[in-house]
Design an enzyme around this catalytic site. Sequence first.
Site, PDB file in Angstrom:
ATOM      1  N   ASP A 108      16.122  11.419  -4.013  1.00 40.76           N
ATOM      2  CA  ASP A 108      14.772  11.872  -3.701  1.00 40.76           C
ATOM      3  C   ASP A 108      13.976  11.748  -4.995  1.00 40.76           C
ATOM      4  O   ASP A 108      14.193  12.515  -5.940  1.00 40.76           O
ATOM      5  CB  ASP A 108      14.797  13.315  -3.205  1.00 40.76           C
ATOM      6  CG  ASP A 108      13.411  13.848  -2.832  1.00 40.76           C
ATOM      7  OD1 ASP A 108      12.399  13.264  -3.278  1.00 40.76           O
ATOM      8  OD2 ASP A 108      13.343  14.852  -2.104  1.00 40.76           O
ATOM      9  N   VAL A 109      13.065  10.787  -5.047  1.00 41.36           N
ATOM     10  CA  VAL A 109      12.384  10.494  -6.311  1.00 41.36           C
ATOM     11  C   VAL A 109      11.452  11.605  -6.759  1.00 41.36           C
ATOM     12  O   VAL A 109      11.002  11.608  -7.909  1.00 41.36           O
ATOM     13  CB  VAL A 109      11.604   9.158  -6.238  1.00 41.36           C
ATOM     14  CG1 VAL A 109      12.546   7.989  -5.991  1.00 41.36           C
ATOM     15  CG2 VAL A 109      10.506   9.221  -5.182  1.00 41.36           C
ATOM     16  N   ASN A 132       8.870   1.656  -5.694  1.00 41.35           N
ATOM     17  CA  ASN A 132       8.409   1.319  -4.354  1.00 41.35           C
ATOM     18  C   ASN A 132       8.371   2.496  -3.390  1.00 41.35           C
ATOM     19  O   ASN A 132       7.609   2.468  -2.416  1.00 41.35           O
ATOM     20  CB  ASN A 132       9.322   0.221  -3.785  1.00 41.35           C
ATOM     21  CG  ASN A 132       9.131   0.008  -2.312  1.00 41.35           C
ATOM     22  OD1 ASN A 132       8.118  -0.544  -1.883  1.00 41.35           O
ATOM     23  ND2 ASN A 132      10.105   0.456  -1.508  1.00 41.35           N
ATOM     24  N   TYR A 150      -2.971   9.255   0.717  1.00 36.66           N
ATOM     25  CA  TYR A 150      -2.365   7.968   0.394  1.00 36.66           C
ATOM     26  C   TYR A 150      -3.262   7.168  -0.549  1.00 36.66           C
ATOM     27  O   TYR A 150      -2.807   6.650  -1.574  1.00 36.66           O
ATOM     28  CB  TYR A 150      -2.126   7.186   1.686  1.00 36.66           C
ATOM     29  CG  TYR A 150      -1.422   5.868   1.499  1.00 36.66           C
ATOM     30  CD1 TYR A 150      -0.042   5.819   1.310  1.00 36.66           C
ATOM     31  CD2 TYR A 150      -2.124   4.672   1.543  1.00 36.66           C
ATOM     32  CE1 TYR A 150       0.617   4.607   1.167  1.00 36.66           C
ATOM     33  CE2 TYR A 150      -1.476   3.448   1.389  1.00 36.66           C
ATOM     34  CZ  TYR A 150      -0.103   3.428   1.207  1.00 36.66           C
ATOM     35  OH  TYR A 150       0.535   2.217   1.058  1.00 36.66           O
ATOM     36  N   LYS A 202      -2.555   5.962  -4.476  1.00 38.94           N
ATOM     37  CA  LYS A 202      -2.482   4.544  -4.821  1.00 38.94           C
ATOM     38  C   LYS A 202      -3.508   4.190  -5.903  1.00 38.94           C
ATOM     39  O   LYS A 202      -3.250   3.334  -6.758  1.00 38.94           O
ATOM     40  CB  LYS A 202      -2.670   3.682  -3.576  1.00 38.94           C
ATOM     41  CG  LYS A 202      -1.522   3.798  -2.579  1.00 38.94           C
ATOM     42  CD  LYS A 202      -0.179   3.466  -3.212  1.00 38.94           C
ATOM     43  CE  LYS A 202       0.967   3.499  -2.219  1.00 38.94           C
ATOM     44  NZ  LYS A 202       2.272   3.155  -2.832  1.00 38.94           N
TER      45      LYS A 202
END
Length: 257
Positions: A66-67, A93, A162, A166
Site C-alpha cells: 500500500d503506497v 503509477n 483526481y 495530478k
Amino acid sequence: MSNKLLNSETKAAVVTGAGSGIGRAVALALTGAGWSVALAGRRPEPLAGTAELAGEHARVITVPTDVSRPGEVDALFSSVRESFGRLDLLFNNAGTFGPGGVPVEDLAYDDWRTVVDVNLTGAFLCAQAAYRQMKEQDPQGGRIINNGSVSAHAPRPHSVAYTATKHALTGLTKSLSLDGRPYRIACGQIDIGNAATEMTERMRTGILQANGELAVEPVMAAADAARTVVHMAELPLEANVQFATVLATAMPYVGRG
C-alpha cells in the site's frame, strides 16, 4: 514475495500499481525488454497474474504494497535492494480516481483523503525511497517516471480530487528533476489519456462532458503507452523526456471544455 530467476546484471525497476491497467502493461513491456521488475500493488492476486503473464523466464518479484503507508514502502524498496542489488527505474503509477460523478460540494472528506493519500503522498513516498537508493548506490543514479494524466492539464467534470493530485504530480516531477541533477537522478512524467483499462471502461458506454452531455470516447491500447515508458526508461541518464503526452488520437482533450 515471490522470485523468478533474479539477475543483478540486468537493469532493475519498480512498478507500482502493477496488478492491472497501465502498471501491468508497463511491467510486461519492461520484462519483455529484459528488465528485472518488482511488481508492487495492494492485492497479491493481481500481482501474481502479472507475473504469470510475464512468463516463467521473466525476472520479477511481487511485493504487495500500500503506497500510502510509509512502512510498506520502506519494505518494498528493501526487497528490491535485497533481490536486485540496485534500482534503475521507478515507475510511479499507483493511483485511484475516487468516487466518480460526485460534485465538489458533495465530495466526502474521507474520499478526498483517499485520493490524495494514494495519488500524491504515495507517489512522494515511493519517489523519496527511490531517490535515497539511487543517490547511495554505486554507480550512482537512476530514473523516476511519474504517471500523470491528461487531467494534469485539463480536468473532467466532477473530478476535483483526481485532477488536483495530478496537477500536484507535475510539481513533484519538476522538483525531483531539479533536486536529482547532482546525483544523476532523472525524473520525467507521462500523461496518458484514454488507455483501455478498468478505469476507463466507462469511456465506452458514455461519460459526462464539459457541456453536460454524455458521449462515448475512443480508447487506445495500454501497450501503446507502455512502449513510451520503456523508451523514456532506456534513455541514457544524460537525456530525459521531461513530459510526454500519449492519448487516444480522437479523444476530446485538445480543445475540450
